[in-house]
Scaffold this motif. Structure first.
Motif, PDB file in Angstrom:
ATOM      1  N   GLN A 106     -30.667 -47.332  17.040  1.00 40.22           N
ATOM      2  CA  GLN A 106     -29.463 -46.642  16.472  1.00 40.22           C
ATOM      3  C   GLN A 106     -29.276 -45.373  17.486  1.00 40.22           C
ATOM      4  OE1 GLN A 106     -29.777 -44.050  13.327  1.00 40.22           O
ATOM      5  NE2 GLN A 106     -27.771 -44.682  12.396  1.00 40.22           N
ATOM      6  N   LEU A 107     -30.442 -44.745  17.947  1.00 37.96           N
ATOM      7  CA  LEU A 107     -30.363 -43.671  18.812  1.00 37.96           C
ATOM      8  C   LEU A 107     -29.933 -44.244  19.996  1.00 37.96           C
ATOM      9  CD1 LEU A 107     -31.077 -40.802  20.266  1.00 37.96           C
ATOM     10  CD2 LEU A 107     -33.340 -41.593  20.293  1.00 37.96           C
ATOM     11  N   HIS A 108     -30.278 -45.516  20.461  1.00 44.12           N
ATOM     12  CA  HIS A 108     -29.906 -45.893  21.923  1.00 44.12           C
ATOM     13  C   HIS A 108     -28.473 -46.048  22.066  1.00 44.12           C
ATOM     14  CE1 HIS A 108     -30.012 -48.006  25.869  1.00 44.12           C
ATOM     15  NE2 HIS A 108     -31.490 -47.649  25.828  1.00 44.12           N
ATOM     16  N   ARG A 109     -27.886 -46.799  21.011  1.00 42.00           N
ATOM     17  CA  ARG A 109     -26.496 -47.051  20.894  1.00 42.00           C
ATOM     18  C   ARG A 109     -25.635 -45.669  21.003  1.00 42.00           C
ATOM     19  NH1 ARG A 109     -28.550 -51.449  16.768  1.00 42.00           N
ATOM     20  NH2 ARG A 109     -28.975 -53.106  18.177  1.00 42.00           N
ATOM     21  N   ASP A 115     -20.395 -40.437  21.975  1.00 41.44           N
ATOM     22  CA  ASP A 115     -18.981 -39.999  21.387  1.00 41.44           C
ATOM     23  C   ASP A 115     -19.215 -38.734  20.591  1.00 41.44           C
ATOM     24  OD1 ASP A 115     -20.151 -41.415  19.560  1.00 41.44           O
ATOM     25  OD2 ASP A 115     -18.861 -42.824  19.051  1.00 41.44           O
ATOM     26  N   ASP A 116     -20.662 -38.577  20.340  1.00 42.41           N
ATOM     27  CA  ASP A 116     -20.724 -37.453  19.216  1.00 42.41           C
ATOM     28  C   ASP A 116     -22.138 -36.880  19.468  1.00 42.41           C
ATOM     29  OD1 ASP A 116     -21.316 -35.760  16.942  1.00 42.41           O
ATOM     30  OD2 ASP A 116     -20.108 -37.254  15.644  1.00 42.41           O
ATOM     31  N   THR A 117     -22.041 -35.530  20.114  1.00 36.50           N
ATOM     32  CA  THR A 117     -23.319 -34.996  20.536  1.00 36.50           C
ATOM     33  C   THR A 117     -24.167 -34.596  19.307  1.00 36.50           C
ATOM     34  OG1 THR A 117     -22.183 -34.121  22.702  1.00 36.50           O
ATOM     35  CG2 THR A 117     -24.073 -33.062  21.958  1.00 36.50           C
ATOM     36  N   LEU A 118     -23.665 -34.000  18.337  1.00 39.48           N
ATOM     37  CA  LEU A 118     -24.495 -33.639  17.323  1.00 39.48           C
ATOM     38  C   LEU A 118     -25.211 -34.947  16.637  1.00 39.48           C
ATOM     39  CD1 LEU A 118     -25.072 -31.499  15.181  1.00 39.48           C
ATOM     40  CD2 LEU A 118     -23.314 -31.835  13.876  1.00 39.48           C
ATOM     41  N   GLU A 120     -25.925 -37.783  18.168  1.00 43.62           N
ATOM     42  CA  GLU A 120     -26.955 -38.063  19.048  1.00 43.62           C
ATOM     43  C   GLU A 120     -28.278 -37.318  18.839  1.00 43.62           C
ATOM     44  OE1 GLU A 120     -25.141 -37.596  22.776  1.00 43.62           O
ATOM     45  OE2 GLU A 120     -23.598 -39.155  22.531  1.00 43.62           O
ATOM     46  N   ARG A 121     -28.127 -35.973  18.934  1.00 40.39           N
ATOM     47  CA  ARG A 121     -29.000 -35.009  18.887  1.00 40.39           C
ATOM     48  C   ARG A 121     -29.988 -35.340  17.449  1.00 40.39           C
ATOM     49  NH1 ARG A 121     -32.463 -32.458  22.093  1.00 40.39           N
ATOM     50  NH2 ARG A 121     -33.489 -30.348  21.237  1.00 40.39           N
ATOM     51  N   GLU A 122     -29.270 -35.234  16.411  1.00 32.27           N
ATOM     52  CA  GLU A 122     -30.015 -35.593  15.034  1.00 32.27           C
ATOM     53  C   GLU A 122     -30.672 -36.990  15.091  1.00 32.27           C
ATOM     54  OE1 GLU A 122     -27.242 -35.430  12.042  1.00 32.27           O
ATOM     55  OE2 GLU A 122     -26.990 -33.341  12.089  1.00 32.27           O
ATOM     56  N   ALA A 123     -30.067 -38.036  15.589  1.00 31.25           N
ATOM     57  CA  ALA A 123     -30.854 -39.487  15.783  1.00 31.25           C
ATOM     58  C   ALA A 123     -31.959 -39.140  16.803  1.00 31.25           C
ATOM     59  CB  ALA A 123     -29.870 -40.399  16.260  1.00 31.25           C
ATOM     60  N   LEU A 124     -31.849 -38.506  17.916  1.00 34.23           N
ATOM     61  CA  LEU A 124     -33.119 -38.382  18.758  1.00 34.23           C
ATOM     62  C   LEU A 124     -34.099 -37.709  18.202  1.00 34.23           C
ATOM     63  CD1 LEU A 124     -33.015 -37.370  22.489  1.00 34.23           C
ATOM     64  CD2 LEU A 124     -34.348 -36.022  20.891  1.00 34.23           C
ATOM     65  N   LEU A 125     -34.009 -36.397  17.570  1.00 36.07           N
ATOM     66  CA  LEU A 125     -35.098 -35.795  16.852  1.00 36.07           C
ATOM     67  C   LEU A 125     -35.570 -36.766  15.724  1.00 36.07           C
ATOM     68  CD1 LEU A 125     -33.663 -32.165  16.899  1.00 36.07           C
ATOM     69  CD2 LEU A 125     -35.443 -33.293  18.326  1.00 36.07           C
ATOM     70  N   ALA A 126     -34.670 -37.419  14.945  1.00 38.41           N
ATOM     71  CA  ALA A 126     -35.253 -38.243  13.764  1.00 38.41           C
ATOM     72  C   ALA A 126     -36.175 -39.299  14.107  1.00 38.41           C
ATOM     73  CB  ALA A 126     -34.192 -38.786  13.131  1.00 38.41           C
ATOM     74  N   ALA A 127     -35.704 -39.887  15.435  1.00 37.18           N
ATOM     75  CA  ALA A 127     -36.351 -41.049  15.893  1.00 37.18           C
ATOM     76  C   ALA A 127     -37.863 -40.660  16.647  1.00 37.18           C
ATOM     77  CB  ALA A 127     -35.666 -41.810  17.009  1.00 37.18           C
TER      78      ALA A 127
END
Length: 252
Positions: A106-109, A115-118, A120-127
């Motif tokens: 999900q993070l990679h996609r 299209d959504d920086t916020l 992306e950041r949330e997915a990065l820290l979660a993963a």
């Protein structure tokens, strides 16, 4: 990195970056720490910076995967975002964890769509938070004997300074009072790969930096220490699975 292979093998190599790879479909065989693991859709692979590994297709007819390569500034940024002093050192490289694989896919996609920086950041820290919490060992790579480490650091510095020269095992060994066999043994004990493989990696890292700065491929090849553009392309594909031209376009 998005990869879709039907035939490919990675020679033993290392990355300066922290690497995470998750499979979408198919699979491959990955060798690290003397063990062979199976890459498949519910297994994640993580490699510490500088950790040797290799891979090949095995019995699978295809392998589609997504990879993350975090250089030191990105590693520090992730650690800061998670509120930790440093990312943990991993004493294993493969983890069967379907939830974690799904999180990184999900993070990679999200990063690919940009299209959504916020989000992306949330997915990065979660993963990465999940990866470190579930599987991070919190330790460090077992240290090589001090004498070996000190000698390797001297050799590493010389090789980095003279990587564009025609270095030989005999020449390097005589410079440090080692036989060729002793030199190979030193590298295997300290870093886990041969001097030739390490020198090739140094040259590839230099070529990558030059390509990011928009140097022509032929010029980057010679400056890094490869015989010509063809030699760079051969080693680049063996190590990274893409050509220098593909890398340069992606970096641009």
């Amino acid at each position: 990195m998005c990869a879709d292979f039907t035939t490919h093998s990675y020679a033993p190599h290392v990355h300066e970056a922290f690497v995470v790879a998750v499979t979408e479909t198919g699979g491959a065989e990955i060798k690290s720490r003397g063990q062979v693991g199976q890459a498949h859709a519910s297994r994640l692979f993580a490699f510490n910076p500088g950790e040797p590994h290799s891979g090949w297709m095995g019995a699978s007819h295809s392998w589609r995967y997504r990879g993350f390569y975090l250089p030191q500034p990105a590693i520090r940024a992730v650690a800061e975002g998670l509120g930790i002093d440093r990312i943990p050192y991993f004493l294993r490289n493969d983890f069967t964890d379907a939830d974690l694989v799904a999180g990184f896919l999900q993070l990679h996609r999200r990063l690919q769509s940009a299209d959504d920086t916020l989000a992306e950041r949330e997915a990065l820290l979660a993963a990465f938070g999940m990866l470190f919490d579930r599987h991070g060992d919190g330790g460090e790579r077992p240290a090589a004997p001090p004498g070996d480490r000190a000698l390797f650091e001297r050799l590493r510095k010389i090789m980095a300074e003279r990587q564009a020269e025609a270095l030989t095992l005999d020449g390097l060994g005589r410079e440090f009072g080692l036989t060729e066999f002793q030199l190979i043994g030193l590298f295997n004990r300290v870093i886990g790969i041969t001097p030739y493989a390490y020198l090739t990696q140094l040259r590839l890292n230099t070529a990558c930096r030059l390509l990011k700065r928009h140097h022509p491929i032929a010029e980057a090849a010679l400056a890094a220490g490869f015989y010509d553009q063809s030699a760079l392309t051969k080693h680049f594909k063996r190590c990274y699975g893409i050509t220098p031209l593909q890398f340069a376009k992606a970096a641009a």
